[in-house]
Design a protein around this motif. Structure first.
Motif, PDB file in Angstrom:
ATOM      1  N   TYR A  67       0.806  -1.233   0.000  1.00  0.00           N
ATOM      2  CA  TYR A  67       0.000   0.000   0.000  1.00  0.00           C
ATOM      3  C   TYR A  67       0.834   1.276   0.000  1.00  0.00           C
ATOM      4  CZ  TYR A  67      -4.260  -2.655   0.795  1.00  0.00           C
ATOM      5  OH  TYR A  67      -5.320  -3.513   0.649  1.00  0.00           O
ATOM      6  N   TYR A  68       2.023   1.204   0.585  1.00  0.00           N
ATOM      7  CA  TYR A  68       2.827   2.421   0.753  1.00  0.00           C
ATOM      8  C   TYR A  68       3.330   2.945  -0.592  1.00  0.00           C
ATOM      9  CZ  TYR A  68       6.598   5.507   2.151  1.00  0.00           C
ATOM     10  OH  TYR A  68       7.411   6.600   2.294  1.00  0.00           O
ATOM     11  N   VAL A  69       3.228   4.269  -0.786  1.00  0.00           N
ATOM     12  CA  VAL A  69       3.724   4.897  -2.020  1.00  0.00           C
ATOM     13  C   VAL A  69       4.796   5.939  -1.630  1.00  0.00           C
ATOM     14  CG1 VAL A  69       3.096   6.265  -4.049  1.00  0.00           C
ATOM     15  CG2 VAL A  69       1.495   4.562  -3.149  1.00  0.00           C
ATOM     16  N   PRO A  70       6.053   5.741  -2.100  1.00  0.00           N
ATOM     17  CA  PRO A  70       7.147   6.581  -1.601  1.00  0.00           C
ATOM     18  C   PRO A  70       7.310   7.917  -2.329  1.00  0.00           C
ATOM     19  CG  PRO A  70       8.024   4.913  -3.048  1.00  0.00           C
ATOM     20  CD  PRO A  70       6.546   4.702  -3.021  1.00  0.00           C
ATOM     21  N   HIS A  74       2.082  11.192  -1.623  1.00  0.00           N
ATOM     22  CA  HIS A  74       1.300  10.033  -1.168  1.00  0.00           C
ATOM     23  C   HIS A  74       1.816   9.315   0.068  1.00  0.00           C
ATOM     24  CE1 HIS A  74       0.122  10.336  -5.488  1.00  0.00           C
ATOM     25  NE2 HIS A  74      -1.045  10.311  -4.896  1.00  0.00           N
ATOM     26  N   ALA A  75       3.081   9.546   0.442  1.00  0.00           N
ATOM     27  CA  ALA A  75       3.668   8.755   1.525  1.00  0.00           C
ATOM     28  C   ALA A  75       2.836   8.878   2.813  1.00  0.00           C
ATOM     29  CB  ALA A  75       5.110   9.187   1.771  1.00  0.00           C
ATOM     30  N   TRP A 150       6.908  10.244   6.342  1.00  0.00           N
ATOM     31  CA  TRP A 150       6.879  11.594   5.766  1.00  0.00           C
ATOM     32  C   TRP A 150       5.992  12.554   6.564  1.00  0.00           C
ATOM     33  CZ3 TRP A 150      10.571  13.195   2.755  1.00  0.00           C
ATOM     34  CH2 TRP A 150      10.415  14.341   1.983  1.00  0.00           C
ATOM     35  N   ASP A 151       6.036  12.438   7.887  1.00  0.00           N
ATOM     36  CA  ASP A 151       5.335  13.431   8.720  1.00  0.00           C
ATOM     37  C   ASP A 151       6.383  14.398   9.283  1.00  0.00           C
ATOM     38  OD1 ASP A 151       6.600  11.805  10.538  1.00  0.00           O
ATOM     39  OD2 ASP A 151       4.785  10.932  11.387  1.00  0.00           O
TER      40      ASP A 151
END
Ligand code: HEM
Length: 229
Positions: A67-70, A74-75, A150-151
């Motif tokens: 599911y993760y998109v780098p 989207h991250a 990515w926070d």
């Protein structure tokens, strides 16, 4: 029913024998799982505990990549989606998150046991060196993985981490630019950290684990001498 089960058992045995004649799996199986292990204490299970968490990290990490998109767009959202929407996503992410700390703690405890029992000495020097490599790899996983959500915390921690890398004279600035993929933290940094986290480090981890375990099996566990020895 008994007859049926014994038929299945017979077929299974002959299939295993057929395979053994072709690939010799029995010898490998016996030297891994049927080797003699000296009677030692709980402290000697720390390496296996580390290995268990490493496998857990590989499996949960693979699931997260579904599911993760780098990318910066989207991250963050995909991590939130995994945590709040995907079935058991919170559990998979939670295991991966706490597993990252657990593996470092276990690795260091295992290292301390090895120091305490003097197991780094001849003939296990290379087991020790491959262990140091494994610890570096585990730390590398932690460093690169921390940016992926990515926070704000991830962004600023990596800002600080990569700035520290720039402090050594002569090479510092260059190392920082290689890590960031430029002067500033950007989408290139995220792509780079992701690539290292899911391709380069796992490849190194598996190679080092293979060497480490080969040596552990070859030399056997270093049991402490008994009183009567
Ligand atoms: C991902 C990290 C690591 C894994 C999965 C791992 C795995 C293992 C396993 C399963 C053993 C068998 C004995 C036991 O369980 O204690 C072992 C032994 C050993 N490990 Fe590690 N290890 C890791 C990191 C390290 C580190 C950081 C060092 C030291 C720098 C180290 C040095 C050794 C040595 C010298 C032995 C032989 C000990 C003996 O014969 O008593 N390992 N390791």
């Amino acid at each position: 029913m008994d007859n049926f089960l014994s038929q299945i058992n017979k077929k299974g045995q002959s299939l295993l024998a057929w395979l053994d004649e072709r690939i010799g799996w029995r010898q490998v199986w016996e030297s891994i799982f049927l080797r003699k292990i000296p009677k030692v204490g709980w402290l000697y299970t720390l390496g296996s505990a580390t290995l268990f968490v490493a496998v857990l990290q590989l499996v949960t990490g693979m699931l997260l990549t579904l599911y993760y998109v780098p990318t910066p767009d989207h991250a963050y959202d995909t991590v939130q989606y995994i945590t709040n929407e995907v079935t058991a996503g919170w559990l998979i992410r939670g295991i991966h998150h706490y597993g990252a700390s657990a593996i470092i703690i276990l690795c260091v405890l295992h290292l301390l046991r090895v120091v305490m029992s003097g197991s780094y000495k001849f003939p296990r020097e290379i087991t020790w060196i491959s262990g140091v490599g494994l610890l570096m790899i585990a730390l590398g996983f932690g460093f690169t993985g921390y940016l992926l959500p990515w926070d704000q915390r991830a962004y600023w921690a990596t800002q600080v981490g990569t700035s520290i890398a720039s402090t050594p004279p002569l090479i510092g600035e260059y190392v920082m630019r290689v890590l960031r993929g430029g002067q500033e933290l950007s989408e290139v940094t995220l792509a780079r950290f992701y690539g290292v986290h899911i391709w380069i480090l796992p490849a190194l981890l598996l190679t080092f684990i293979f060497v480490h375990m080969y040596l552990v099996i070859k030399h056997g566990i270093s049991a402490p001498p008994k009183k009567e020895d």
